[in-house]
Scaffold this motif. Structure first.
Motif, mmCIF file in Angstrom:
data_model
loop_
_atom_site.group_PDB
_atom_site.id
_atom_site.type_symbol
_atom_site.label_atom_id
_atom_site.label_comp_id
_atom_site.label_asym_id
_atom_site.label_seq_id
_atom_site.Cartn_x
_atom_site.Cartn_y
_atom_site.Cartn_z
ATOM 1 N N LYS A 236 4.308 -11.318 -5.354
ATOM 2 C CA LYS A 236 3.665 -10.275 -6.158
ATOM 3 C C LYS A 236 4.558 -9.031 -6.136
ATOM 4 N N ALA A 237 4.602 -8.304 -7.240
ATOM 5 C CA ALA A 237 5.323 -7.022 -7.310
ATOM 6 C C ALA A 237 4.286 -5.905 -7.323
ATOM 7 N N CYS A 238 4.487 -4.894 -6.494
ATOM 8 C CA CYS A 238 3.573 -3.747 -6.486
ATOM 9 C C CYS A 238 3.801 -2.948 -7.766
ATOM 10 N N ILE A 239 2.729 -2.492 -8.366
ATOM 11 C CA ILE A 239 2.815 -1.730 -9.606
ATOM 12 C C ILE A 239 2.783 -0.237 -9.313
ATOM 13 N N ALA A 240 2.994 0.573 -10.342
ATOM 14 C CA ALA A 240 2.941 2.033 -10.195
ATOM 15 C C ALA A 240 1.578 2.418 -9.615
ATOM 16 N N GLY A 241 1.585 3.332 -8.662
ATOM 17 C CA GLY A 241 0.348 3.752 -8.020
ATOM 18 C C GLY A 241 0.012 2.936 -6.792
ATOM 19 N N GLU A 242 0.885 1.970 -6.430
ATOM 20 C CA GLU A 242 0.685 1.145 -5.235
ATOM 21 C C GLU A 242 1.918 1.234 -4.348
ATOM 22 N N PHE A 243 1.750 0.865 -3.079
ATOM 23 C CA PHE A 243 2.875 0.762 -2.156
ATOM 24 C C PHE A 243 2.767 -0.564 -1.408
ATOM 25 N N GLU A 244 3.904 -1.022 -0.898
ATOM 26 C CA GLU A 244 3.944 -2.283 -0.152
ATOM 27 C C GLU A 244 3.423 -2.027 1.262
ATOM 28 N N SER A 245 2.205 -2.484 1.538
ATOM 29 C CA SER A 245 1.592 -2.252 2.846
ATOM 30 C C SER A 245 1.921 -3.373 3.826
ATOM 31 N N LYS A 246 2.356 -4.554 3.324
ATOM 32 C CA LYS A 246 2.816 -5.656 4.161
ATOM 33 C C LYS A 246 3.961 -6.325 3.413
ATOM 34 N N PRO A 247 5.147 -6.385 4.032
ATOM 35 C CA PRO A 247 6.294 -6.969 3.340
ATOM 36 C C PRO A 247 6.116 -8.475 3.098
ATOM 37 N N SER A 248 6.814 -8.963 2.100
ATOM 38 C CA SER A 248 6.759 -10.399 1.796
ATOM 39 C C SER A 248 7.492 -11.184 2.874
ATOM 40 N N GLY A 249 7.126 -12.448 3.001
ATOM 41 C CA GLY A 249 7.773 -13.332 3.968
ATOM 42 C C GLY A 249 7.969 -14.714 3.358
ATOM 43 N N THR A 250 8.472 -15.636 4.152
ATOM 44 C CA THR A 250 8.718 -16.996 3.647
ATOM 45 C C THR A 250 7.434 -17.795 3.521
ATOM 46 N N HIS A 251 6.386 -17.364 4.240
ATOM 47 C CA HIS A 251 5.121 -18.104 4.211
ATOM 48 C C HIS A 251 3.911 -17.248 3.821
ATOM 49 N N HIS A 252 4.185 -16.049 3.310
ATOM 50 C CA HIS A 252 3.089 -15.194 2.839
ATOM 51 C C HIS A 252 3.598 -14.238 1.766
ATOM 52 N N ASP A 253 2.662 -13.796 0.928
ATOM 53 C CA ASP A 253 2.976 -12.866 -0.142
ATOM 54 C C ASP A 253 2.979 -11.447 0.414
ATOM 55 N N ARG A 254 3.573 -10.527 -0.326
ATOM 56 C CA ARG A 254 3.507 -9.111 0.065
ATOM 57 C C ARG A 254 2.113 -8.609 -0.283
ATOM 58 N N GLU A 255 1.687 -7.562 0.419
ATOM 59 C CA GLU A 255 0.404 -6.950 0.125
ATOM 60 C C GLU A 255 0.661 -5.557 -0.439
ATOM 61 N N CYS A 256 -0.029 -5.234 -1.507
ATOM 62 C CA CYS A 256 0.092 -3.937 -2.155
ATOM 63 C C CYS A 256 -1.232 -3.196 -2.010
ATOM 64 N N THR A 257 -1.134 -1.913 -1.740
ATOM 65 C CA THR A 257 -2.318 -1.079 -1.564
ATOM 66 C C THR A 257 -2.191 0.131 -2.480
ATOM 67 N N THR A 258 -3.289 0.519 -3.093
ATOM 68 C CA THR A 258 -3.307 1.700 -3.971
ATOM 69 C C THR A 258 -3.054 2.952 -3.147
ATOM 70 N N HIS A 259 -2.199 3.834 -3.689
ATOM 71 C CA HIS A 259 -1.924 5.101 -3.002
ATOM 72 C C HIS A 259 -3.201 5.919 -2.861
ATOM 73 N N LYS A 260 -3.344 6.535 -1.703
ATOM 74 C CA LYS A 260 -4.456 7.446 -1.427
ATOM 75 C C LYS A 260 -4.331 8.651 -2.355
ATOM 76 N N VAL A 261 -5.457 9.197 -2.790
ATOM 77 C CA VAL A 261 -5.502 10.431 -3.574
ATOM 78 C C VAL A 261 -6.109 11.499 -2.674
ATOM 79 N N CYS A 262 -5.443 12.618 -2.554
ATOM 80 C CA CYS A 262 -5.964 13.708 -1.732
ATOM 81 C C CYS A 262 -7.179 14.295 -2.443
ATOM 82 N N GLY A 263 -8.292 14.336 -1.766
ATOM 83 C CA GLY A 263 -9.534 14.843 -2.355
ATOM 84 C C GLY A 263 -9.602 16.353 -2.323
ATOM 85 N N ALA A 264 -10.649 16.874 -2.905
ATOM 86 C CA ALA A 264 -10.875 18.322 -2.925
ATOM 87 C C ALA A 264 -10.885 18.853 -1.497
ATOM 88 N N GLY A 265 -10.246 19.991 -1.290
ATOM 89 C CA GLY A 265 -10.159 20.590 0.043
ATOM 90 C C GLY A 265 -8.989 20.058 0.859
#
Length: 191
Positions: A37-66
């Motif tokens: 899988k390729a991470c798309i804009a607004g995501e980051f690679e939270s777990k790198p790809s390997g020979t026996h598993h896919d990479r994991e992509c996580t949506t970037h955190k948005v800083c809330g009010a305050g």
């Protein structure tokens, strides 16, 4: 995908870096590969790809009010947010802290998305030292001055006198002031 000969059977080999093994080969079945899988804009690679598993992509955190962005997001890291300090407002998102306007705004609490307005003072009094983290104080206009705004006093001109520190009025007949900011009119001398 490429193949090799193993025990006279063709066995699929997953392409290094772009595929991973989802099912190992058996005596009766070939190896199964899937494209990473390729991470798309607004995501980051939270777990790198390997020979026996896919990479994991996580949506970037948005800083809330305050809160505001302390570390920019990247392809392999999330955005980090910090709490807005007292004296500032943070609208959220990727905004940087904005200082509360000196003189008419302040913020005495942390993690706030807006500034507080300085409160009005009574008749003849002005608000002083309202800025950053302080709501300031009400102070009386000096003698011979009138209140012109919530934050300023103005000296009465020569020939006038301050009344209640809210207005300047002309001296009564047969009285005068020789200087500005007078607090009383003086009677003329009779020669």
């Amino acid at each position: 995908m490429c193949s090799s000969i193993c025990n006279s059977k063709v066995v699929t080999i997953c392409a290094v870096g772009s595929e991973y093994e989802t099912q190992a080969p058996t005596a009766t079945a070939d190896r199964v590969c899937a494209t990473h899988k390729a991470c798309i804009a607004g995501e980051f690679e939270s777990k790198p790809s390997g020979t026996h598993h896919d990479r994991e992509c996580t949506t970037h955190k948005v800083c809330g009010a305050g809160h505001y962005e302390t570390t920019m997001p990247g392809e392999q890291r999330d955005r980090e947010c910090g709490a807005c300090r007292a004296g500032f407002m943070c609208a959220g998102g990727v905004a940087t802290p904005v200082s509360c306007a000196a003189g008419d705004q302040y913020q005495d609490e942390t993690t706030q998305s807006s500034c507080k307005n300085c409160a009005a003072c009574g008749s003849g009094e002005i608000r002083t030292s309202c800025a950053d983290t302080s709501a300031g104080l009400c102070s009386s206009c000096p003698s011979g001055y009138k209140k012109t705004t919530e934050f300023t006093c103005q000296a009465c001109s020569a020939g006038t006198v301050a009344v209640g520190k809210t207005s300047c009025e002309d001296c009564a007949a047969e009285t005068f002031t020789g200087a500005k900011n007078a607090d009383k009119c003086t009677p003329w001398k009779v020669c």
